[in-house]
Enzyme design. Structure first.
Site, short mmCIF file in Angstrom:
data_model
loop_
_atom_site.label_atom_id
_atom_site.label_comp_id
_atom_site.label_asym_id
_atom_site.label_seq_id
_atom_site.Cartn_x
_atom_site.Cartn_y
_atom_site.Cartn_z
N LYS A 161 2.64 5.49 1.01
CA LYS A 161 2.96 4.23 1.68
C LYS A 161 3.73 4.56 2.95
O LYS A 161 4.76 5.23 2.90
CB LYS A 161 3.80 3.38 0.73
CG LYS A 161 4.12 2.00 1.23
CD LYS A 161 4.75 1.21 0.09
CE LYS A 161 5.08 -0.21 0.49
NZ LYS A 161 5.63 -0.98 -0.65
N THR A 178 2.47 -6.20 5.32
CA THR A 178 3.33 -6.45 6.47
C THR A 178 4.22 -5.25 6.78
O THR A 178 4.63 -5.05 7.90
CB THR A 178 4.22 -7.67 6.20
OG1 THR A 178 4.76 -7.53 4.89
CG2 THR A 178 3.43 -8.94 6.28
N TYR A 179 4.50 -4.41 5.74
CA TYR A 179 5.40 -3.28 5.91
C TYR A 179 4.74 -2.12 6.63
O TYR A 179 5.40 -1.28 7.21
CB TYR A 179 5.83 -2.79 4.52
CG TYR A 179 4.62 -2.56 3.64
CD1 TYR A 179 3.92 -1.37 3.72
CD2 TYR A 179 4.14 -3.59 2.82
CE1 TYR A 179 2.77 -1.19 2.99
CE2 TYR A 179 3.00 -3.40 2.08
CZ TYR A 179 2.31 -2.21 2.17
OH TYR A 179 1.16 -2.03 1.46
N ASP A 195 8.57 -9.59 -7.60
CA ASP A 195 7.26 -9.80 -7.00
C ASP A 195 6.15 -9.32 -7.94
O ASP A 195 5.19 -8.68 -7.50
CB ASP A 195 7.18 -9.09 -5.65
CG ASP A 195 6.00 -9.58 -4.80
OD1 ASP A 195 5.51 -10.70 -5.05
OD2 ASP A 195 5.56 -8.84 -3.90
#
Lengths: 402, 302
Positions: A45, A25-26, A146
């Site tokens: 990323k 989603t990022y 997470d």
């Protein structure tokens, strides 16, 4: 001049993008190789602005800020290393050391290709390294929040590295109760019971529960508590995760207030009691011992052949999957557990989880369809902490979005 | 002190010796000689006071916590060791530092709300749109190499009180002294626990007289003297003098046992004294005008 920010560092001048690894989603993650004599490989990323095609600066999301700050702050052999962060053209690029594998991929290989269990020695090494990384995080007041197989990286050299600090937070004296910040944390299968029961004061113990789940998954090759997530309704009220709680009770039995004194203070205690009475009448509760025996048999772990986690392994798992977060083992206690310390030199955990085992795990799949890190687009949405790692879901997603 | 401070980027990358810091600033000014001579600025501590005041103005209606204001002050100080102030619009940097600090200190503010507040406070020279804050945020983070986690003395002070508890009024005074230290270079020079110890020492020694948050230089000088010679402690001759003397004796024993770096504490104290000395010269209007002159001159407000 502040009128017009221009980056002093440029991604494309420093890295050559080899291909696309995955998306979330990022934003997305790319595999890259260094330029200018830098021959190592990297994972980059890329965070997209919240709105697609945004031409103006809208402010960086709080979770991206947290991740950037934590990534630059932390240095540990068992936490993925951040090489640098580049802010360019309204995008953020976090450059990480490259890891060829992750635990999800490794588990997947054992279920799909080799159809054999992971060697007990390898599991011990993975767990040892994972706990060391976690001890480092917790000593630095960082909760990961997470942990799941897809977020645990493994390098070619068999080093285990905790990755994806996208939901991680500092837990020293938060200004707001941690509960108010992000209502849903941790992928549901790895979510600790106190979170499922609506605890407002949760602790780093949630990470240890996830480690227990990962330990169990490495042994059995499937998630130990594979529940279905109840989605948030239109009023954004977080529902009681009945199905997930049921999966846990099916393996561990009902939590009791004798073993977990604060249980009755939990927000969802009434829901739990209702669930408990239905489950009791249908006789669907067992103990971890049963799960352990079945797993040992199915995956042919046997002490006789020197390939078994042993009774110590069972006891460690029990300590990690302890209902009461205050009684659950801490990372430090887990590392001192006889599972790691008992036995001779040959039983000690190795720093290389592959050890002498000659398994050629497949390399991380890299797609060539999207090699332009600067222009490619993906619908950018805010990260909600919902699960995105079903075993089947991942490759399919790659094809769809890649 | 949490173990994390010793490995932190704050200690490794953002703590300097005085000569190092002076050198960094000299190099920066040398690269902008014309600009620097064209636009003289007040003493850095007075500028810091101006920024602190602007942060307060911005933060108060939004009920921003003190710790976020403190973090913003450190971001501003760090940023201006990398970028010549006369190349920036300081009010934009102030607003952006607060926006970023609120996110890091877990009390986020919406960029539109903050931008509106900035516009209200500084209609002529502040950031005109939220996107300007968003852009400046990139510059701020890039110059700080994404090293955004700040260790503050507030936390150390709470921890230190397990071995040397303060009374309520001492605690308040120490808290205010910590707030004041952000106006100096101390956050770039010393570890937060040394700042906390200094604040505690000063609070105990100065305790009763101060009702305002501003501690006067003379009193601090007395405090310093008290450190080396407890019998000369202020208040020792006044009512309750004997009690105060006992208290100070306890403090000195505690300091000795804590094996804290006394030399550093003396240095911190001196920095604070000179802050309080220069404080009287503060004039908001003068600061504002001197800043506005280069902002307008270079068209930085647009």
């Amino acid at each position: 001049m502040l009128s017009g920010y221009t980056s002093k560092k440029r991604v494309n001048e420093r890295y050559r993008i080899i291909g696309f690894i995955s998306s979330g989603t990022y934003g997305r993650v790319y595999k890259a190789q260094g330029r200018n004599g830098e021959t190592r490989e990297f994972a980059i990323k890329k965070f997209k602005p919240d709105k697609e095609g945004e031409v103006q600066y809208t402010g960086i999301s709080q979770s991206a800020i947290r991740e950037m700050a934590l990534c630059t702050e932390l240095t540990d052999p068992n936490v993925i290393h951040t090489v640098e962060i580049i802010l360019e053209d309204k995008c953020i690029f976090i450059v990480f050391e490259y890891a060829e594998h992750d635990l999800l991929q490794i588990i997947h290989y054992h279920t799909q290709q080799s159809r054999k269990a992971i060697a007990a020695k390898a599991i011990k090494s993975i767990l040892w390294q994972l706990l060391n990384g976690l001890l480092y995080l917790h000593r630095n007041w960082v909760m990961h929040r997470d942990l799941k197989p897809a977020n645990i990286m493994v390098t070619k050299a068999g080093e285990v590295k905790i990755g994806d600090l996208g939901l991680a937070r500092l837990f020293y004296k938060p200004l707001h109760s941690l509960f108010t910040g992000d209502k849903v944390v941790v992928t549901i299968w790895y979510r600790a019971p106190e979170l499922l029961l609506g605890s407002r004061h949760y602790t780093p113990a949630v990470d240890l529960w996830a480690v227990g789940c990962i330990f169990a998954e490495l042994l059995s090759l499937r998630p130990i508590f594979k529940g279905e997530e109840a989605k948030m309704d239109s009023k954004k009220i977080v529902p009681f995760q009945r199905n997930q709680m049921m999966k846990i009770i099916e393996v561990l039995g009902m939590p009791t207030k004798e073993r977990w004194p604060l249980l009755t203070a939990m927000q969802e205690y009434a829901q739990l009691q209702a669930l408990g009475s239905t489950m009791r009448s249908s006789g669907r509760t067992r103990t971890l011992k049963d799960w352990w025996q079945t797993t040992m048999q199915n995956n042919q772990y046997s002490p006789g052949q020197g390939n078994s986690p042993g009774d110590e392994g069972r006891d460690l798992l029990q300590g990690l999957l302890e209902y009461d977060p205050q009684k659950r083992l801490t990372a430090e206690q887990a590392l001192q557990h006889p599972y790691f310390t008992a036995g001779g030199e040959a039983d000690k955990p190795s720093k290389n989880c592959f050890g002498s085992v000659k398994i050629e795990y497949p390399h991380r799949r890299v797609s060539q369809e999207d090699n332009d890190i600067r222009t490619s687009s993906v619908p950018g949405t805010k990260r909600s902490g919902l699960p995105d790692d079903s075993l089947i879901g991942r490759p399919a997603k790659r094809l769809k979005e890649g | 002190m949490a173990s994390s401070y010793w490995d932190s980027t704050q200690r490794r990358n953002w703590t300097y010796t005085k000569p190092e810091l002076a050198d960094i600033r000299k190099k920066l000014e040398d690269s902008e000689r014309v600009l620097v001579s064209q636009y003289p600025l007040p003493d850095r501590r007075l500028l810091s006071q101006y920024f602190a005041q602007q942060l307060q103005k911005l933060g108060k209606p939004l009920s921003v916590r003190q710790q976020a204001l403190a973090t913003a002050q450190i971001y501003i100080r760090r940023f201006y060791t990398k970028v010549e102030i006369r190349r920036t619009n300081p009010l934009l940097v102030v607003a952006t530092a607060l926006y970023l600090a609120c996110k890091m200190e877990e009390c986020p503010q919406h960029i539109r709300l903050l931008s509106a507040e900035a516009n209200h406070n500084w209609p002529d020279f502040g950031p005109k749109e939220p996107s300007r804050i968003g852009e400046c945020e990139f510059a701020l983070i890039a110059e700080m190499n994404s090293q955004l986690i700040i260790h503050h003395p507030y936390r150390s002070m709470t921890e230190l009180q397990s071995s040397f508890p303060l009374s309520q009024e001492e605690n308040n005074l120490a808290w205010n002294i910590i707030n004041d230290h952000y106006l100096t270079d101390l956050p770039l020079l010393h570890a937060p626990h040394l700042i906390a110890i200094t604040a505690m020492v000063l609070a105990v020694v100065l305790r009763p007289q101060q009702s305002t948050h501003q501690v006067h230089a003379a009193n601090v000088a007395n405090a310093l003297q008290a450190l080396s010679n407890p019998k000369a402690a202020p208040g020792a001759n006044g009512p309750g003098g004997a009690n105060i003397q006992i208290r100070i004796q306890k403090l000195i024993t505690w300091l000795a046992e804590s094996s804290a770096d006394i030399e550093a504490i003396v240095d911190c104290t001196q920095e604070l004294i000179s802050l309080y000395e220069v404080w009287d010269q503060y004039n908001e209007k003068v600061c504002r005008e001197q800043i506005n002159r280069f902002v307008k001159g270079k068209g930085l407000e647009k």
